[in-house]
Every structure is written in C-alpha cells, then in structure tokens.
Design an enzyme around this catalytic site. Structure first.
Site: not given
Length: 178
Positions: A75, A105, A134, A152
């Site tokens: 999406n 990192h 999402s 989500a």
C-alpha cells in the site's frame, strides 16, 4: 467504479523493462505509482508476477536485496530499506505507512558522526500469506511465519511463528489463528 490498469503509460513500461533487464522481474503484471518507488544504489530488486506497489512507497536497496513474491500488495507510503536482505513471500498484504528496515546504526564511543559509525544488518523474511497492519515497523533479524497477522501500529523486533496474531509495542503474542 474505477478500474485501475495494471500496465498503463509509457513511464510504467520503461520501469518494467528496466526491472526485467537489470533486476530479474518475472511476468508483466505490475503497477508502480511513480519513478520514486525504487531507489537502487547497490544491490538488487527481484519481483514475481502480480506485484502491486502503490505510489509514494519506497523500495531502497542500499547494498542489500529486496525480493517480493507473487501477487503481493504493498500500500501507500510503505518504506523498505535493505542493507542486507528483505524477502517478502507471495500473497502478502502490507498496509499503508509500514516501515521495514533490515539494519540499525552502530553507536560507539567515538567522535565520528552517527552516519559514519556503520550498521548492524540481519535479513528479514516475511513468509506467504502474511498481513501487516498499517503503521507497523518490522526490524532487522525478524522472520514472520506463514499465515501470520501483525496488528496495526506494532513494532516487530522478534520472529513470529506461523498462523499467529501479534500486536503492540513491542509486538507480543495475542492469539493462535485457525
């Protein structure tokens, strides 16, 4: 009802030819929202047929590889950045605003800026028929089992077994799926 073409326009055709020639794309049924969907400085993208990637997403190979299986839907505003390997299976649904990073990192006690201290990288594997909700974040070293669901807004920092629902920050087991 609006019908969205799978292959439409000169720009999309050029992207398809580029991916077939340089990045082992299989099949012709793809849709790409814009040129900015792919950024490949080093590494490679491998696509199977039927992959649908909405506009404003980013597949960035920064020395790593991204592989997307058959009939996978990605999406809007999904970000994938690979320094090692991101493998996404077939029939996967990835909702909007999902972030997938196969690296972190390094942070050490030096006077170098953070961007020059290097990275820790581990592969990510998302198996077939997975649904990622999402605003979720998938972090390095994670394997998501076949038929699993990520709720989500979850942050996934450990592997998820097949056919389970996980959610939360950090993601935790919620229930077994039938």
């Amino acid at each position: 009802m609006k019908i969205r073409p799978v292959l439409w326009g000169f720009r999309t055709l050029l992207i398809l030819i580029y991916l077939k020639v340089f990045h082992r794309a299989k099949g012709w049924k793809y849709f790409f929202g814009s040129w900015g969907v792919f950024r490949i400085s080093e590494g490679q993208v491998s696509l199977s047929s039927g992959v649908w990637i909405e506009s404003d997403s980013l597949c960035h190979c920064e020395g790593g590889n991204i592989s997307i299986g058959k009939s996978t839907y990605i999406n809007r505003l999904v970000t994938m950045v690979s320094r090692k390997n991101i493998e996404i299976g077939s029939e996967v649904l990835i909702a909007d605003n999902v972030s997938i990073y196969d690296h972190d990192h390094k942070i050490c006690n030096s006077k170098q800026p953070y961007g020059r201290q290097g990275y820790y990288s581990e592969s990510i594997v998302i198996n077939d028929n997975v649904w990622i909700g999402s605003h979720s974040v998938i972090l390095k070293g994670v394997t998501i089992g076949k038929n699993a669901i990520v709720a989500a807004g979850s942050v996934v920092n450990c592997s998820i077994p097949p056919a389970e629902l996980w959610g939360g920050v950090p993601a935790k087991f919620i229930k077994k799926l039938n």
